[in-house]
Write a protein that holds these residues in place. Structure first.
Motif, PDB file in Angstrom:
ATOM      1  N   ALA A  31     -40.674  55.226 -23.618  1.00  0.00           N
ATOM      2  CA  ALA A  31     -40.852  54.221 -24.670  1.00  0.00           C
ATOM      3  C   ALA A  31     -40.904  52.815 -24.079  1.00  0.00           C
ATOM      4  CB  ALA A  31     -39.723  54.326 -25.685  1.00  0.00           C
ATOM      5  N   VAL A  32     -40.025  52.537 -23.131  1.00  0.00           N
ATOM      6  CA  VAL A  32     -40.015  51.213 -22.496  1.00  0.00           C
ATOM      7  C   VAL A  32     -41.328  50.973 -21.756  1.00  0.00           C
ATOM      8  CG1 VAL A  32     -38.931  49.860 -20.657  1.00  0.00           C
ATOM      9  CG2 VAL A  32     -37.522  50.996 -22.353  1.00  0.00           C
ATOM     10  N   ALA A  33     -41.815  51.979 -21.047  1.00  0.00           N
ATOM     11  CA  ALA A  33     -43.059  51.826 -20.288  1.00  0.00           C
ATOM     12  C   ALA A  33     -44.275  51.706 -21.202  1.00  0.00           C
ATOM     13  CB  ALA A  33     -43.234  52.996 -19.335  1.00  0.00           C
ATOM     14  N   CYS A  34     -44.182  52.197 -22.429  1.00  0.00           N
ATOM     15  CA  CYS A  34     -45.317  52.143 -23.360  1.00  0.00           C
ATOM     16  C   CYS A  34     -45.435  50.807 -24.102  1.00  0.00           C
ATOM     17  CB  CYS A  34     -45.210  53.271 -24.368  1.00  0.00           C
ATOM     18  SG  CYS A  34     -45.619  54.875 -23.680  1.00  0.00           S
ATOM     19  N   ILE A  35     -44.394  49.990 -24.060  1.00  0.00           N
ATOM     20  CA  ILE A  35     -44.435  48.716 -24.797  1.00  0.00           C
ATOM     21  C   ILE A  35     -45.621  47.848 -24.374  1.00  0.00           C
ATOM     22  CG2 ILE A  35     -43.210  46.528 -25.156  1.00  0.00           C
ATOM     23  CD1 ILE A  35     -40.609  48.181 -25.152  1.00  0.00           C
ATOM     24  N   PRO A  36     -45.842  47.581 -23.085  1.00  0.00           N
ATOM     25  CA  PRO A  36     -46.998  46.745 -22.721  1.00  0.00           C
ATOM     26  C   PRO A  36     -48.329  47.398 -23.083  1.00  0.00           C
ATOM     27  CG  PRO A  36     -45.492  46.948 -20.861  1.00  0.00           C
ATOM     28  CD  PRO A  36     -45.028  47.891 -21.904  1.00  0.00           C
ATOM     29  N   VAL A  37     -48.404  48.703 -22.975  1.00  0.00           N
ATOM     30  CA  VAL A  37     -49.638  49.404 -23.333  1.00  0.00           C
ATOM     31  C   VAL A  37     -49.967  49.174 -24.803  1.00  0.00           C
ATOM     32  CG1 VAL A  37     -50.723  51.673 -23.533  1.00  0.00           C
ATOM     33  CG2 VAL A  37     -49.310  51.146 -21.550  1.00  0.00           C
ATOM     34  N   LEU A  38     -48.962  49.296 -25.655  1.00  0.00           N
ATOM     35  CA  LEU A  38     -49.189  49.063 -27.084  1.00  0.00           C
ATOM     36  C   LEU A  38     -49.572  47.612 -27.363  1.00  0.00           C
ATOM     37  CD1 LEU A  38     -46.280  51.180 -28.577  1.00  0.00           C
ATOM     38  CD2 LEU A  38     -48.716  51.742 -28.505  1.00  0.00           C
ATOM     39  N   LEU A  39     -48.958  46.671 -26.658  1.00  0.00           N
ATOM     40  CA  LEU A  39     -49.309  45.267 -26.850  1.00  0.00           C
ATOM     41  C   LEU A  39     -50.756  44.993 -26.441  1.00  0.00           C
ATOM     42  CD1 LEU A  39     -46.060  43.463 -25.657  1.00  0.00           C
ATOM     43  CD2 LEU A  39     -46.867  43.804 -27.998  1.00  0.00           C
ATOM     44  N   ILE A  40     -51.192  45.633 -25.371  1.00  0.00           N
ATOM     45  CA  ILE A  40     -52.582  45.460 -24.943  1.00  0.00           C
ATOM     46  C   ILE A  40     -53.534  46.095 -25.952  1.00  0.00           C
ATOM     47  CG2 ILE A  40     -54.256  46.144 -23.171  1.00  0.00           C
ATOM     48  CD1 ILE A  40     -51.941  45.783 -21.125  1.00  0.00           C
ATOM     49  N   PHE A  67     -49.173  37.499 -19.936  1.00  0.00           N
ATOM     50  CA  PHE A  67     -47.828  37.847 -20.400  1.00  0.00           C
ATOM     51  C   PHE A  67     -47.612  39.357 -20.359  1.00  0.00           C
ATOM     52  CE2 PHE A  67     -45.407  39.387 -24.102  1.00  0.00           C
ATOM     53  CZ  PHE A  67     -44.142  38.957 -23.733  1.00  0.00           C
ATOM     54  N   THR A  68     -48.593  40.130 -20.805  1.00  0.00           N
ATOM     55  CA  THR A  68     -48.421  41.590 -20.801  1.00  0.00           C
ATOM     56  C   THR A  68     -48.363  42.145 -19.380  1.00  0.00           C
ATOM     57  OG1 THR A  68     -50.803  41.964 -21.063  1.00  0.00           O
ATOM     58  CG2 THR A  68     -49.470  41.919 -23.074  1.00  0.00           C
ATOM     59  N   VAL A  69     -49.086  41.534 -18.447  1.00  0.00           N
ATOM     60  CA  VAL A  69     -49.012  41.977 -17.048  1.00  0.00           C
ATOM     61  C   VAL A  69     -47.617  41.717 -16.488  1.00  0.00           C
ATOM     62  CG1 VAL A  69     -49.849  41.487 -14.714  1.00  0.00           C
ATOM     63  CG2 VAL A  69     -51.472  41.782 -16.583  1.00  0.00           C
ATOM     64  N   VAL A  70     -47.084  40.519 -16.734  1.00  0.00           N
ATOM     65  CA  VAL A  70     -45.738  40.197 -16.265  1.00  0.00           C
ATOM     66  C   VAL A  70     -44.710  41.102 -16.939  1.00  0.00           C
ATOM     67  CG1 VAL A  70     -43.955  38.394 -16.244  1.00  0.00           C
ATOM     68  CG2 VAL A  70     -46.315  37.834 -15.653  1.00  0.00           C
ATOM     69  N   LEU A  71     -44.876  41.345 -18.221  1.00  0.00           N
ATOM     70  CA  LEU A  71     -43.972  42.236 -18.946  1.00  0.00           C
ATOM     71  C   LEU A  71     -44.018  43.655 -18.387  1.00  0.00           C
ATOM     72  CD1 LEU A  71     -42.001  42.450 -21.360  1.00  0.00           C
ATOM     73  CD2 LEU A  71     -43.977  43.141 -22.734  1.00  0.00           C
ATOM     74  N   THR A  72     -45.208  44.116 -18.011  1.00  0.00           N
ATOM     75  CA  THR A  72     -45.350  45.441 -17.415  1.00  0.00           C
ATOM     76  C   THR A  72     -44.542  45.539 -16.127  1.00  0.00           C
ATOM     77  OG1 THR A  72     -47.558  45.688 -18.347  1.00  0.00           O
ATOM     78  CG2 THR A  72     -46.991  47.118 -16.504  1.00  0.00           C
ATOM     79  N   VAL A  73     -44.651  44.543 -15.276  1.00  0.00           N
ATOM     80  CA  VAL A  73     -43.918  44.544 -14.008  1.00  0.00           C
ATOM     81  C   VAL A  73     -42.409  44.552 -14.260  1.00  0.00           C
ATOM     82  CG1 VAL A  73     -43.429  43.191 -11.939  1.00  0.00           C
ATOM     83  CG2 VAL A  73     -45.784  43.461 -12.733  1.00  0.00           C
ATOM     84  N   VAL A  74     -41.958  43.725 -15.177  1.00  0.00           N
ATOM     85  CA  VAL A  74     -40.523  43.637 -15.473  1.00  0.00           C
ATOM     86  C   VAL A  74     -40.008  44.962 -16.028  1.00  0.00           C
ATOM     87  CG1 VAL A  74     -38.825  42.527 -16.977  1.00  0.00           C
ATOM     88  CG2 VAL A  74     -40.527  41.145 -15.785  1.00  0.00           C
ATOM     89  N   LEU A  75     -40.719  45.532 -16.985  1.00  0.00           N
ATOM     90  CA  LEU A  75     -40.248  46.773 -17.605  1.00  0.00           C
ATOM     91  C   LEU A  75     -40.299  47.957 -16.641  1.00  0.00           C
ATOM     92  CD1 LEU A  75     -41.655  46.449 -21.217  1.00  0.00           C
ATOM     93  CD2 LEU A  75     -39.341  46.032 -20.390  1.00  0.00           C
ATOM     94  N   LEU A  76     -41.295  48.012 -15.775  1.00  0.00           N
ATOM     95  CA  LEU A  76     -41.332  49.096 -14.797  1.00  0.00           C
ATOM     96  C   LEU A  76     -40.213  48.941 -13.768  1.00  0.00           C
ATOM     97  CD1 LEU A  76     -45.137  49.716 -14.262  1.00  0.00           C
ATOM     98  CD2 LEU A  76     -43.501  51.067 -15.572  1.00  0.00           C
ATOM     99  N   ASN A  77     -39.809  47.705 -13.471  1.00  0.00           N
ATOM    100  CA  ASN A  77     -38.642  47.505 -12.608  1.00  0.00           C
ATOM    101  C   ASN A  77     -37.369  47.980 -13.296  1.00  0.00           C
ATOM    102  OD1 ASN A  77     -39.309  46.481 -10.029  1.00  0.00           O
ATOM    103  ND2 ASN A  77     -39.970  44.577 -11.001  1.00  0.00           N
TER     104      ASN A  77
END
Length: 103
Positions: A31-40, A67-77
């Protein structure tokens, strides 16, 4: 432990600990990893993407995607740290010393 070329037992790498620690792809991590995907995916339906809006002097969609790219990096970390914590807990509970050797 895996046999080496000499026949002696050598410690597995920490990735083998992942195989026995339980599920890595838990529903929360997915679910956490899907957040940026849904935003995109919803970007074309957001009002700022269809109008000439500027944020920070740049088109709003470019800022949104950055913003979504940065969010993706943060959430995958965040997900990776959870997996690392899970492996560390497994190694501690099963007496695996640092470096992958059994105590």
């Amino acid at each position: 432990m895996v046999p080496s070329d000499s026949g002696a037992q050598t410690p597995d790498t920490s990735t083998s600990a992942i195989r026995v620690t339980g599920r890595i792809a838990t529903p929360a991590r997915v679910a956490v990893a899907c957040i940026p995907v849904l935003l995109i995916l919803i970007t074309p339906f957001l009002p700022f993407s269809t109008s000439p809006t500027l944020w920070l002097g740049m088109p709003a969609v470019i800022v949104w995607m950055a913003f979504t790219v940065v969010l993706t990096v943060v959430l995958l970390n965040v997900v990776d740290r959870g997996i690392s914590r899970q492996v560390a807990q497994y190694e501690t509970a099963n007496g695996v010393a640092e470096g992958g050797e059994h105590a």
